[in-house]
Write a protein that holds these residues in place. Structure first.
Motif, short mmCIF file in Angstrom:
data_model
loop_
_atom_site.label_atom_id
_atom_site.label_comp_id
_atom_site.label_asym_id
_atom_site.label_seq_id
_atom_site.Cartn_x
_atom_site.Cartn_y
_atom_site.Cartn_z
N LYS A 113 19.36 56.53 -9.05
CA LYS A 113 18.27 55.62 -8.72
C LYS A 113 17.22 55.63 -9.83
CE LYS A 113 14.66 54.78 -5.28
NZ LYS A 113 14.01 55.24 -4.05
N PRO A 114 16.92 54.46 -10.41
CA PRO A 114 15.91 54.42 -11.47
C PRO A 114 14.50 54.60 -10.93
CG PRO A 114 17.37 52.47 -11.47
CD PRO A 114 17.54 53.17 -10.15
N GLU A 115 13.57 54.79 -11.84
CA GLU A 115 12.16 54.88 -11.48
C GLU A 115 11.46 53.57 -11.83
OE1 GLU A 115 10.49 58.20 -13.48
OE2 GLU A 115 11.59 59.70 -12.28
N PHE A 116 10.37 53.29 -11.13
CA PHE A 116 9.59 52.10 -11.48
C PHE A 116 8.93 52.28 -12.84
CE2 PHE A 116 9.86 51.02 -6.96
CZ PHE A 116 10.07 49.65 -7.05
N GLY A 117 8.38 53.45 -13.07
CA GLY A 117 7.81 53.74 -14.38
C GLY A 117 6.66 52.81 -14.76
N LEU A 118 5.71 52.63 -13.84
CA LEU A 118 4.55 51.77 -14.10
C LEU A 118 3.27 52.60 -13.93
CD1 LEU A 118 5.72 48.61 -12.10
CD2 LEU A 118 5.81 48.94 -14.58
N PRO B 262 15.36 43.08 -2.16
CA PRO B 262 16.68 42.83 -1.58
C PRO B 262 17.34 44.12 -1.11
CG PRO B 262 16.46 41.81 -3.75
CD PRO B 262 15.30 42.72 -3.58
N MET B 263 17.99 44.06 0.03
CA MET B 263 18.87 45.14 0.48
C MET B 263 20.29 44.61 0.31
SD MET B 263 18.84 47.18 4.08
CE MET B 263 19.65 48.77 4.26
N SER B 264 20.71 44.57 -0.94
CA SER B 264 21.99 43.93 -1.25
C SER B 264 22.79 44.70 -2.30
CB SER B 264 21.75 42.49 -1.74
OG SER B 264 20.87 42.48 -2.85
N GLY B 265 22.53 45.99 -2.37
CA GLY B 265 23.33 46.82 -3.28
C GLY B 265 22.54 47.47 -4.38
N HIS B 266 21.45 46.83 -4.85
CA HIS B 266 20.62 47.42 -5.88
C HIS B 266 19.35 48.02 -5.27
CE1 HIS B 266 23.05 44.89 -8.70
NE2 HIS B 266 22.89 45.97 -9.45
N TYR B 267 18.72 48.89 -6.04
CA TYR B 267 17.49 49.52 -5.59
C TYR B 267 16.30 48.58 -5.80
CZ TYR B 267 20.10 53.91 -5.34
OH TYR B 267 21.01 54.88 -5.02
N ALA B 268 15.19 48.92 -5.16
CA ALA B 268 13.98 48.09 -5.28
C ALA B 268 13.47 48.02 -6.71
CB ALA B 268 12.89 48.63 -4.36
N THR B 269 13.86 48.98 -7.55
CA THR B 269 13.41 48.98 -8.94
C THR B 269 13.94 47.78 -9.71
OG1 THR B 269 15.24 50.50 -9.40
CG2 THR B 269 13.04 51.46 -9.13
N LEU B 270 14.91 47.05 -9.15
CA LEU B 270 15.37 45.81 -9.77
C LEU B 270 14.20 44.83 -9.91
CD1 LEU B 270 18.11 44.53 -10.73
CD2 LEU B 270 18.16 43.34 -8.54
N LEU B 271 13.18 45.01 -9.07
CA LEU B 271 12.01 44.13 -9.10
C LEU B 271 10.86 44.75 -9.90
CD1 LEU B 271 11.88 42.81 -5.42
CD2 LEU B 271 13.27 42.05 -7.34
N ARG B 272 11.18 45.65 -10.80
CA ARG B 272 10.13 46.27 -11.62
C ARG B 272 9.31 45.20 -12.35
NH1 ARG B 272 13.21 48.77 -14.37
NH2 ARG B 272 13.20 50.86 -13.42
#
Length: 424
Positions: A59-64, A111-121
């Motif tokens: 799982k990636p980090e938001f990093g903001l 989205p709850m569609s396979g990727h983590y919320a960090t896709l919206l970074r």
């Protein structure tokens, strides 16, 4: 059984990945004379490509850690402010100057569609200077023990309603892709119940409100296969020793395989280009590839009941636009929405949610006043560009910020609106 084989394959590849990584470091070490030759660079590049192709991405980090508010750099702290077994709510808490009025509260439903919320970074980063941002951080279903119970589309809608209640009045909600349907349903339920905490506005971006319009390859699969086919072919049990052992799920790696197969030639070309950039020591281009695929390849499992109910209700029966969708024992009536402003956003080249599918929300929400609704289609972007990238930052984000401030239910904040933010 297939999931177990997938896990076994990862375990068997672990020594090979470790060996490949060690050899890559040896070939890339500047103290090694071979590293300065074409052979050395090609060997190191090939070994890195192999390691990345066989790796499990975490799982990636938001990093903001910071943002710019009113032309001043302020610190940002991630804080979990609401917890449930299948979702955490993250608040990006900004260290605003004392005395400055607060910005609009914005709930981003990822989205709850396979990727983590960090896709919206990129989405968070673009809106953070102008909004008080909260985002749903959905939990990987394979990490949730069976003792926590099930999670389906009705639970999803309940979660959205609970989060809006938690955040209180004058909250704006943004749904990116998959959540467009449950968020619209949640708002309809709240409005139907005269809920005083219904959001001030909702923004639906690239979502499958009505997949009968310009159906894509994703939509066509659900149309061609019966629900039993999905039950028999894509639902699997989480293998031991994961915390969610024996939980029936739709594995993230299957979702990722489906997305990659849709644009396989593009991914193969990107991998070839990555190899060539490494050989040529083009560090910037190689790093962009790493950043994108570190995010893209990190996937999570979905509960089987949520996945199957979504496929059936949204993609097979088209229940929401037909007025037939039910939440618990209550019909989801989109005509009940009267006080919530509606912004819909689409991408001209979207191959996941076809043009017109999101705009359909404007048609079925018949009782929202004309001065409280707006539709925008962004030229020359695909699905990802609807919520990320330069055109999102330049064209879409300013419209979202301006729309939310225009329809705020409180006094206008002092914060500066970004240029180009007039709705129209």
């Amino acid at each position: 059984m297939f999931y177990q084989l997938y896990e076994l394959n990862h375990a068997m590849m672990a020594p090979w990945r470790a060996t490949a990584d060690a050899m890559r470091l040896a070939y890339a070490n500047p103290l090694n004379p071979i590293s300065h030759t074409y052979f050395g660079r090609a060997a190191a590049a090939g070994l890195e490509v192999f390691e990345r192709m066989t790796r499990r991405y975490g799982k990636p980090e938001f990093g903001l850690p910071e943002t710019v508010v009113d032309e001043q750099t302020v610190q940002v702290r991630e804080k979990i402010v609401w917890r449930q077994p299948f979702c955490n709510l993250i608040h990006f808490e900004r260290a605003l100057p004392k005395g400055r009025s607060s910005d609009p509260k914005v709930l981003i439903v990822a989205p709850m569609s396979g990727h983590y919320a960090t896709l919206l970074r990129g989405t968070v980063e673009a809106l953070l200077p102008h909004s008080d941002i909260y985002i749903t951080d959905w939990i990987d279903a394979r990490m949730v023990p069976l003792t926590e119970g099930t999670f389906d589309l009705d639970d999803y809608i309940d979660y959205v309603i609970d989060m809006l209640h938690f955040l209180g009045g004058d909250t704006h909600v943004i749904a990116v892709c998959q959540p467009a349907v449950p968020v619209l349903a949640a708002v309809a339920v709240m409005e139907g119940n005269d809920d005083p905490l219904s959001p001030a506005s909702m923004t639906l971006m690239g979502g499958p409100i009505d997949t009968r319009i310009n159906p894509t390859a994703v939509n066509q699969l659900a149309k061609d296969k019966p629900i039993k086919w999905f039950q028999d072919n894509v639902v699997m049990q989480v293998p031991f020793p994961q915390p969610g052992f024996l939980r029936p799920v739709y594995p993230g790696f299957l979702q990722l395989s489906g997305f990659m197969s849709m644009n396989l030639d593009r991914h193969l070309t990107a991998t070839k280009d990555f190899f060539e950039h490494l050989v040529k020591n083009d560090g910037d281009a190689a790093e962009k590839h790493r950043d994108f695929y570190d995010e893209y390849m990190a996937v999570m499992d979905l509960t089987a009941e949520f996945y199957l109910q979504t496929v059936e209700v949204v993609f097979m029966r088209h229940a929401l636009p037909k007025g037939e969708m039910m939440h618990r024992n209550q019909r989801v009536d989109t005509t009940a929405i009267r006080k919530v402003a509606l912004l819909t956003v689409e991408g001209e080249n979207d191959d996941i949610s076809g043009v017109g599918q999101t705009k359909a929300a404007q048609t079925i929400c018949t009782n929202i006043p004309e001065d409280m609704r707006m539709h925008y289609m962004q030229p020359d972007v695909g699905h990802y560009g609807v919520f990320n990238g330069s055109r999102f930052r330049r064209e879409i984000a300013p419209r979202i910020v301006a729309f939310q401030r225009q329809h705020s239910r409180r006094a206008k904040p002092v914060g500066r609106v970004i240029k180009g933010g007039k709705p129209g």
